[in-house]
Motif scaffolding. Structure first.
Motif, mmCIF file in Angstrom:
data_model
loop_
_atom_site.group_PDB
_atom_site.id
_atom_site.type_symbol
_atom_site.label_atom_id
_atom_site.label_comp_id
_atom_site.label_asym_id
_atom_site.label_seq_id
_atom_site.Cartn_x
_atom_site.Cartn_y
_atom_site.Cartn_z
ATOM 1 N N MET A 68 0.861 -1.186 0.000
ATOM 2 C CA MET A 68 0.000 0.000 0.000
ATOM 3 C C MET A 68 0.894 1.233 0.000
ATOM 4 S SD MET A 68 -3.217 0.750 0.627
ATOM 5 C CE MET A 68 -4.328 1.730 1.570
ATOM 6 N N VAL A 69 0.685 2.109 -0.969
ATOM 7 C CA VAL A 69 1.536 3.300 -1.073
ATOM 8 C C VAL A 69 0.626 4.527 -0.993
ATOM 9 C CG1 VAL A 69 3.213 4.525 -2.516
ATOM 10 C CG2 VAL A 69 3.128 2.020 -2.577
ATOM 11 N N ASN A 70 0.716 5.263 0.114
ATOM 12 C CA ASN A 70 -0.129 6.448 0.280
ATOM 13 C C ASN A 70 0.637 7.696 -0.142
ATOM 14 O OD1 ASN A 70 -2.523 5.243 1.513
ATOM 15 N ND2 ASN A 70 -1.086 4.679 3.141
ATOM 16 N N ILE A 71 0.046 8.423 -1.067
ATOM 17 C CA ILE A 71 0.706 9.639 -1.553
ATOM 18 C C ILE A 71 0.060 10.825 -0.845
ATOM 19 C CG2 ILE A 71 1.229 11.002 -3.620
ATOM 20 C CD1 ILE A 71 0.239 7.953 -4.772
ATOM 21 N N PHE A 72 0.846 11.535 -0.068
ATOM 22 C CA PHE A 72 0.319 12.648 0.723
ATOM 23 C C PHE A 72 0.452 13.954 -0.056
ATOM 24 C CE2 PHE A 72 -0.900 10.851 4.759
ATOM 25 C CZ PHE A 72 -0.321 9.593 4.702
ATOM 26 N N LEU A 73 -0.638 14.286 -0.784
ATOM 27 C CA LEU A 73 -0.622 15.527 -1.564
ATOM 28 C C LEU A 73 -0.451 16.723 -0.629
ATOM 29 C CD1 LEU A 73 -3.680 14.799 -3.928
ATOM 30 C CD2 LEU A 73 -1.265 14.308 -4.336
ATOM 31 N N GLY A 74 -1.071 16.626 0.547
ATOM 32 C CA GLY A 74 -0.979 17.718 1.520
ATOM 33 C C GLY A 74 0.448 17.944 1.979
ATOM 34 N N SER A 75 1.215 16.883 2.052
ATOM 35 C CA SER A 75 2.617 17.023 2.444
ATOM 36 C C SER A 75 3.448 17.532 1.266
ATOM 37 C CB SER A 75 3.143 15.663 2.929
ATOM 38 O OG SER A 75 4.533 15.709 3.093
ATOM 39 N N ALA A 76 3.202 16.963 0.078
ATOM 40 C CA ALA A 76 3.942 17.408 -1.116
ATOM 41 C C ALA A 76 3.771 18.903 -1.322
ATOM 42 C CB ALA A 76 3.433 16.649 -2.341
ATOM 43 N N ASN A 77 2.552 19.399 -1.043
ATOM 44 C CA ASN A 77 2.262 20.822 -1.247
ATOM 45 C C ASN A 77 2.905 21.713 -0.190
ATOM 46 O OD1 ASN A 77 0.781 20.551 -3.564
ATOM 47 N ND2 ASN A 77 -1.203 20.466 -2.534
ATOM 48 N N ARG A 78 3.467 21.093 0.838
ATOM 49 C CA ARG A 78 4.173 21.907 1.851
ATOM 50 C C ARG A 78 5.628 21.469 1.970
ATOM 51 N NH1 ARG A 78 0.618 24.258 6.665
ATOM 52 N NH2 ARG A 78 -1.420 24.289 5.673
ATOM 53 N N ASP A 79 6.137 20.874 0.909
ATOM 54 C CA ASP A 79 7.530 20.418 0.935
ATOM 55 C C ASP A 79 8.445 21.639 0.882
ATOM 56 O OD1 ASP A 79 10.030 19.382 0.458
ATOM 57 O OD2 ASP A 79 9.350 17.883 -0.990
ATOM 58 N N GLU A 80 9.272 21.785 1.916
ATOM 59 C CA GLU A 80 10.119 22.973 1.995
ATOM 60 C C GLU A 80 11.179 23.021 0.893
ATOM 61 O OE1 GLU A 80 9.567 20.145 4.093
ATOM 62 O OE2 GLU A 80 9.115 21.626 5.663
ATOM 63 N N ARG A 81 11.420 21.877 0.231
ATOM 64 C CA ARG A 81 12.371 21.912 -0.887
ATOM 65 C C ARG A 81 11.737 22.510 -2.140
ATOM 66 N NH1 ARG A 81 13.702 15.780 -0.063
ATOM 67 N NH2 ARG A 81 11.519 16.052 0.427
ATOM 68 N N GLN A 82 10.423 22.625 -2.128
ATOM 69 C CA GLN A 82 9.692 23.134 -3.289
ATOM 70 C C GLN A 82 9.159 24.552 -3.044
ATOM 71 O OE1 GLN A 82 9.530 21.347 -5.980
ATOM 72 N NE2 GLN A 82 8.044 22.474 -7.248
#
Ligand code: HEM
Length: 425
Positions: free
Chosen positions: A330-344
């Protein structure tokens, strides 16, 4: 005709919807998920890695339910670039797991299909969202819906914008786009909500799925005999390479529109208004300068992602970042985390409409990228314009409890109590 064994009129007379329906009396249908702020947990998890072989929340806060006794590891994809990589790699990560998790709500819908079946279905329904139709809906229907809702409280000087505006808005838009009779809107809303909240009440959700199938069967049968100027007719008449949609395909797609098109839009509009109301300087700027509104909508989607997480299942042994993921995980993709990635994004927790445009992942990416994103953006823009034009001196009600954004997988404010000035008549 409805499928054998169903009589639509039975639902009208005997169903619980004979009672007036107040969805806010069913808090489990509105809240979905018990966490107020997942972002500190996600930021902490991101510090440990962009991809983790673990669930990012403490299990006493939000546990991941295990469907079988088989030991399994769930993987969390938290970083922006890795999230995009997984979403685009449809050969290694299957969407079929969505049907397993959501059952009757999403089974046989394109969102839970893999290629090439998915592409074939998407190609058939995509024309129903072409720009020309969107422009017509915007002019003829969306602004009208939002104006009707605002009319109902514009003279009061105060309102809860969740109850009076954001919650009812997308369901009414979809009902009108589909061409459903106005007298059916209340029960359509009730079924939609019960279906959407299936995760908290499975039986109620399954009954709503059946009722909706029956209801749509009636609508589709009617359009086959008497075509009209609406989306149901579009779906009935659509042909790509000489192929049309079967009735089952149409029901499945209409059912998908409820969670995909109503739940998300109601939440994202609420999040945007929350963001602006809690940042009065930026609210003032977008009120005075309509050119800033597009950027505000995108920043709202990034800052408070309505769909925090979407699941996939690995179809082969893969590696993302520096983590090996075995087949069947099971691979959960956290869009909420990706959208707050400090590298981005610089200072990612800050809501800032002047941020250098940086694309967010709130609509997903890859083959399943949101089919309704232009509709969602248009609806949000029309609702924002109407709110700012009509509710002058808009501010949070100082006498009401301060609203919060709540939810783990889906997030939106529990209320938006506001005050505004009423123009003298
Ligand atoms: C702000 C509002 C919205 C958000 C945040 C949103 C978000 C998303 C996301 C993240 C996905 C991808 C799911 C995945 O990859 O598993 C998706 C797919 C989809 N969305 Fe939206 N959505 C919104 C509004 C809408 C609207 C208004 C409609 C239509 C009325 C819609 C229809 C769809 C459909 C049909 C899919 C499936 C596409 C496919 O499987 O190819 N969405 N949406």
């Amino acid at each position: 005709m409805p499928p054998t064994g169903w009589d639509l009129r039975d639902h009208r007379v005997a169903g619980a919807d004979a009672q007036p329906f107040d969805p806010f009396e069913l808090p489990d249908t509105i809240q979905l998920g018990g966490i107020d702020d997942p972002y500190p947990h996600l930021a902490e998890a991101r510090r440990r890695g962009s991809v983790l072989a673990e669930w990012p929340f403490p299990s006493d806060v939000v546990a991941l339910e295990q469907a079988s006794d088989e030991p399994f590891t769930s993987y969390s994809v938290l970083g922006h670039d890795d999230a995009m990589r997984v979403l685009r790699d449809h050969e290694s990560y299957s969407s079929g797991v969505l049907a397993e998790i959501m059952g009757p709500m999403l089974e046989q819908t394109m969102i839970a299909m893999d290629e090439p079946e998915h592409r074939a279905h998407r190609t058939l329904v995509a024309p129903a969202f072409r720009p020309k139709l969107l422009a017509r809906w915007q002019e003829e229907l969306v602004r009208r819906v939002v104006d009707e809702l605002i009319d109902s409280f514009a003279t009061l000087g105060r309102a809860d914008l969740v109850r009076r505006l954001t919650f009812a808005f997308p369901v009414r838009v979809i009902a009108r786009i589909l061409g459903l009779p106005a007298c059916d809107s209340e029960r359509f809303q009730r079924w939609s909500l019960e279906l959407i909240s299936m995760v908290v009440n499975w039986e109620r959700g399954a009954a709503a799925a059946d009722a909706l199938r029956c209801y749509f069967a009636d609508q589709v049968a009617e359009r086959r005999v008497r075509p009209r100027d609406d989306l149901v007719t579009e779906l009935v008449e659509t042909q790509v390479d000489g192929e049309s949609l079967s009735d089952d395909d149409i029901f499945a797609f209409l059912r998908l529109l409820l969670p995909a098109g109503i739940e998300t839009t109601y939440r994202s509009l609420g999040n945007l208004l929350f963001a602006l109301l809690t940042h009065p300087d930026q609210l003032d700027e977008v009120t005075r300068n309509s050119e800033l509104r597009e950027a505000a909508i995108e920043e709202g989607l990034r800052w408070e992602t309505p769909v925090v997480m979407i699941p996939r299942q690995s179809t082969r042994d893969t590696r993302v970042g520096d983590v090996d993921i075995p087949t069947g995980s099971m691979v959960n993709i956290f869009l909420g985390s990706a959208n707050r990635d400090e590298r981005q994004y610089e200072d990612p927790d800050r809501f800032d409409i002047h941020r250098t445009p940086a694309p967010h992942l709130s609509f997903g990416s890859g083959p399943h990228m949101c089919l309704g994103m232009h509709l969602a953006r248009m609806e949000t823009r029309v609702a924002l314009d109407a709110t700012l034009e009509r509710l002058h001196d808009l501010r949070l009600d100082p006498d009401a409890p301060r609203p919060r954004i709540v939810g783990t997988a889906f997030r939106s404010p529990d209320a938006l109590p506001v005050r505004f000035s009423v123009a003298p008549t």
